[in-house]
Design a protein around this motif. Structure first.
Motif, PDB file in Angstrom:
ATOM      1  N   GLU A  78      46.630 -24.607  -0.154  1.00 23.59           N
ATOM      2  CA  GLU A  78      45.284 -24.091  -0.458  1.00 23.59           C
ATOM      3  C   GLU A  78      44.718 -24.776  -1.700  1.00 23.59           C
ATOM      4  O   GLU A  78      43.544 -25.160  -1.726  1.00 23.59           O
ATOM      5  CB  GLU A  78      45.361 -22.580  -0.673  1.00 23.59           C
ATOM      6  CG  GLU A  78      44.004 -21.926  -0.862  1.00 23.59           C
ATOM      7  CD  GLU A  78      44.129 -20.421  -1.015  1.00 23.59           C
ATOM      8  OE1 GLU A  78      43.389 -19.879  -1.862  1.00 23.59           O
ATOM      9  OE2 GLU A  78      44.946 -19.804  -0.318  1.00 23.59           O
ATOM     10  N   GLN A  79      45.550 -24.960  -2.729  1.00 19.89           N
ATOM     11  CA  GLN A  79      45.096 -25.631  -3.945  1.00 19.89           C
ATOM     12  C   GLN A  79      44.711 -27.082  -3.654  1.00 19.89           C
ATOM     13  O   GLN A  79      43.708 -27.577  -4.169  1.00 19.89           O
ATOM     14  CB  GLN A  79      46.186 -25.586  -5.015  1.00 19.89           C
ATOM     15  CG  GLN A  79      46.403 -24.231  -5.625  1.00 19.89           C
ATOM     16  CD  GLN A  79      47.588 -24.211  -6.584  1.00 19.89           C
ATOM     17  OE1 GLN A  79      48.279 -25.219  -6.757  1.00 19.89           O
ATOM     18  NE2 GLN A  79      47.826 -23.075  -7.204  1.00 19.89           N
ATOM     19  N   ALA A  80      45.501 -27.746  -2.832  1.00 24.74           N
ATOM     20  CA  ALA A  80      45.202 -29.136  -2.488  1.00 24.74           C
ATOM     21  C   ALA A  80      43.899 -29.232  -1.701  1.00 24.74           C
ATOM     22  O   ALA A  80      43.096 -30.143  -1.934  1.00 24.74           O
ATOM     23  CB  ALA A  80      46.356 -29.729  -1.682  1.00 24.74           C
ATOM     24  N   MET A  81      43.675 -28.306  -0.787  1.00 29.19           N
ATOM     25  CA  MET A  81      42.428 -28.307  -0.007  1.00 29.19           C
ATOM     26  C   MET A  81      41.228 -28.070  -0.915  1.00 29.19           C
ATOM     27  O   MET A  81      40.197 -28.731  -0.769  1.00 29.19           O
ATOM     28  CB  MET A  81      42.490 -27.237   1.093  1.00 29.19           C
ATOM     29  CG  MET A  81      43.450 -27.572   2.214  1.00 29.19           C
ATOM     30  SD  MET A  81      42.997 -29.058   3.104  1.00 29.19           S
ATOM     31  CE  MET A  81      41.588 -28.489   4.002  1.00 29.19           C
ATOM     32  N   GLU A  82      41.353 -27.155  -1.852  1.00 22.90           N
ATOM     33  CA  GLU A  82      40.255 -26.870  -2.779  1.00 22.90           C
ATOM     34  C   GLU A  82      39.963 -28.092  -3.649  1.00 22.90           C
ATOM     35  O   GLU A  82      38.804 -28.450  -3.856  1.00 22.90           O
ATOM     36  CB  GLU A  82      40.599 -25.660  -3.654  1.00 22.90           C
ATOM     37  CG  GLU A  82      39.479 -25.227  -4.572  1.00 22.90           C
ATOM     38  CD  GLU A  82      38.239 -24.773  -3.818  1.00 22.90           C
ATOM     39  OE1 GLU A  82      37.130 -24.986  -4.363  1.00 22.90           O
ATOM     40  OE2 GLU A  82      38.343 -24.216  -2.709  1.00 22.90           O
ATOM     41  N   GLN A  83      41.002 -28.741  -4.127  1.00 26.99           N
ATOM     42  CA  GLN A  83      40.821 -29.944  -4.943  1.00 26.99           C
ATOM     43  C   GLN A  83      40.154 -31.044  -4.113  1.00 26.99           C
ATOM     44  O   GLN A  83      39.250 -31.727  -4.599  1.00 26.99           O
ATOM     45  CB  GLN A  83      42.165 -30.421  -5.470  1.00 26.99           C
ATOM     46  CG  GLN A  83      42.070 -31.623  -6.381  1.00 26.99           C
ATOM     47  CD  GLN A  83      43.431 -32.064  -6.891  1.00 26.99           C
ATOM     48  OE1 GLN A  83      44.460 -31.497  -6.568  1.00 26.99           O
ATOM     49  NE2 GLN A  83      43.428 -33.100  -7.706  1.00 26.99           N
ATOM     50  N   GLN A  86      36.437 -30.270  -3.738  1.00 24.12           N
ATOM     51  CA  GLN A  86      35.704 -30.533  -4.974  1.00 24.12           C
ATOM     52  C   GLN A  86      35.478 -32.041  -5.155  1.00 24.12           C
ATOM     53  O   GLN A  86      34.383 -32.459  -5.543  1.00 24.12           O
ATOM     54  CB  GLN A  86      36.464 -29.970  -6.186  1.00 24.12           C
ATOM     55  CG  GLN A  86      36.550 -28.466  -6.208  1.00 24.12           C
ATOM     56  CD  GLN A  86      35.192 -27.805  -6.263  1.00 24.12           C
ATOM     57  OE1 GLN A  86      34.256 -28.300  -6.896  1.00 24.12           O
ATOM     58  NE2 GLN A  86      35.052 -26.690  -5.580  1.00 24.12           N
ATOM     59  N   GLU A  87      36.487 -32.849  -4.850  1.00 15.71           N
ATOM     60  CA  GLU A  87      36.339 -34.296  -4.967  1.00 15.71           C
ATOM     61  C   GLU A  87      35.297 -34.821  -3.988  1.00 15.71           C
ATOM     62  O   GLU A  87      34.488 -35.693  -4.325  1.00 15.71           O
ATOM     63  CB  GLU A  87      37.680 -34.986  -4.721  1.00 15.71           C
ATOM     64  CG  GLU A  87      38.673 -34.778  -5.830  1.00 15.71           C
ATOM     65  CD  GLU A  87      40.057 -35.307  -5.488  1.00 15.71           C
ATOM     66  OE1 GLU A  87      40.245 -35.882  -4.393  1.00 15.71           O
ATOM     67  OE2 GLU A  87      40.956 -35.145  -6.329  1.00 15.71           O
ATOM     68  N   GLN A  88      35.292 -34.297  -2.768  1.00 12.11           N
ATOM     69  CA  GLN A  88      34.326 -34.734  -1.769  1.00 12.11           C
ATOM     70  C   GLN A  88      32.906 -34.337  -2.178  1.00 12.11           C
ATOM     71  O   GLN A  88      31.969 -35.122  -2.012  1.00 12.11           O
ATOM     72  CB  GLN A  88      34.672 -34.145  -0.390  1.00 12.11           C
ATOM     73  CG  GLN A  88      35.947 -34.706   0.197  1.00 12.11           C
ATOM     74  CD  GLN A  88      35.876 -36.197   0.401  1.00 12.11           C
ATOM     75  OE1 GLN A  88      34.910 -36.723   0.927  1.00 12.11           O
ATOM     76  NE2 GLN A  88      36.912 -36.905  -0.029  1.00 12.11           N
ATOM     77  N   LEU A  89      32.746 -33.124  -2.709  1.00  9.19           N
ATOM     78  CA  LEU A  89      31.425 -32.688  -3.181  1.00  9.19           C
ATOM     79  C   LEU A  89      30.919 -33.591  -4.303  1.00  9.19           C
ATOM     80  O   LEU A  89      29.745 -33.981  -4.320  1.00  9.19           O
ATOM     81  CB  LEU A  89      31.484 -31.238  -3.664  1.00  9.19           C
ATOM     82  CG  LEU A  89      31.438 -30.175  -2.586  1.00  9.19           C
ATOM     83  CD1 LEU A  89      31.687 -28.796  -3.182  1.00  9.19           C
ATOM     84  CD2 LEU A  89      30.096 -30.196  -1.870  1.00  9.19           C
ATOM     85  N   ARG A  90      31.793 -33.919  -5.252  1.00 14.65           N
ATOM     86  CA  ARG A  90      31.394 -34.813  -6.343  1.00 14.65           C
ATOM     87  C   ARG A  90      30.952 -36.166  -5.796  1.00 14.65           C
ATOM     88  O   ARG A  90      29.957 -36.730  -6.242  1.00 14.65           O
ATOM     89  CB  ARG A  90      32.548 -34.994  -7.333  1.00 14.65           C
ATOM     90  CG  ARG A  90      32.648 -33.906  -8.371  1.00 14.65           C
ATOM     91  CD  ARG A  90      33.582 -34.303  -9.500  1.00 14.65           C
ATOM     92  NE  ARG A  90      34.957 -34.484  -9.066  1.00 14.65           N
ATOM     93  CZ  ARG A  90      35.854 -33.517  -8.966  1.00 14.65           C
ATOM     94  NH1 ARG A  90      35.521 -32.278  -9.273  1.00 14.65           N
ATOM     95  NH2 ARG A  90      37.091 -33.768  -8.570  1.00 14.65           N
ATOM     96  N   GLU A  91      31.685 -36.674  -4.816  1.00 18.88           N
ATOM     97  CA  GLU A  91      31.345 -37.978  -4.237  1.00 18.88           C
ATOM     98  C   GLU A  91      30.004 -37.917  -3.511  1.00 18.88           C
ATOM     99  O   GLU A  91      29.176 -38.818  -3.641  1.00 18.88           O
ATOM    100  CB  GLU A  91      32.455 -38.427  -3.278  1.00 18.88           C
ATOM    101  CG  GLU A  91      32.219 -39.778  -2.661  1.00 18.88           C
ATOM    102  CD  GLU A  91      32.191 -40.912  -3.662  1.00 18.88           C
ATOM    103  OE1 GLU A  91      31.589 -41.954  -3.344  1.00 18.88           O
ATOM    104  OE2 GLU A  91      32.744 -40.778  -4.772  1.00 18.88           O
TER     105      GLU A  91
END
Length: 125
Positions: A78-83, A86-91
């Motif tokens: 779950e933590q990896a999916m959330e991270q 967040q990275e995809q949103l920033r991109e």
């Protein structure tokens, strides 16, 4: 005492110059301490010892689990999916930002090139 046992183990880790020890190695050191086979210098009760009350060892002890439980695996996933989200949103945000427009610059005619029209003050008379 338990604190002296921990101090002894930390002194041994520092003396050996290692960063990681297995559970068996730590258990062996604790057994060595509790058997009474170690000296005051090894424990750290001597003021000249590596780690003692007057000269403490500054360190962080981390205990790792041998096996991850299903709960741990689910939480890490779950933590990896959330991270990842967040990275995809920033991109996406970075890509959707308007790009800086470069201002067109006027170029001067090259030396020796003919000028198409010669301005004349008398044309409007």
């Amino acid at each position: 005492s338990l604190s002296e046992c921990c101090q002894f183990i930390l002194n041994e880790v520092k003396r050996q110059g290692v960063n990681v020890m297995t559970n068996d190695e730590v258990f062996s050191l604790a057994t060595h301490y509790w058997d009474g086979d170690c000296t005051a210098e090894e424990i750290g009760s001597s003021p000249l010892a590596l780690g003692s009350a007057k000269n403490p060892i500054n360190c962080k002890v981390v205990i790792s689990k041998d096996q991850l439980t299903e709960e741990d695996k689910a939480e890490l996933k779950e933590q990896a999916m959330e991270q990842f989200k967040q990275e995809q949103l920033r991109e996406l945000r970075r890509q959707s930002q308007p790009k800086a427009q470069t201002k067109p610059t006027a170029t001067a005619p090259k030396a020796g090139a003919e000028i198409d029209s010669i301005p004349n003050l008398f044309d409007e008379l």
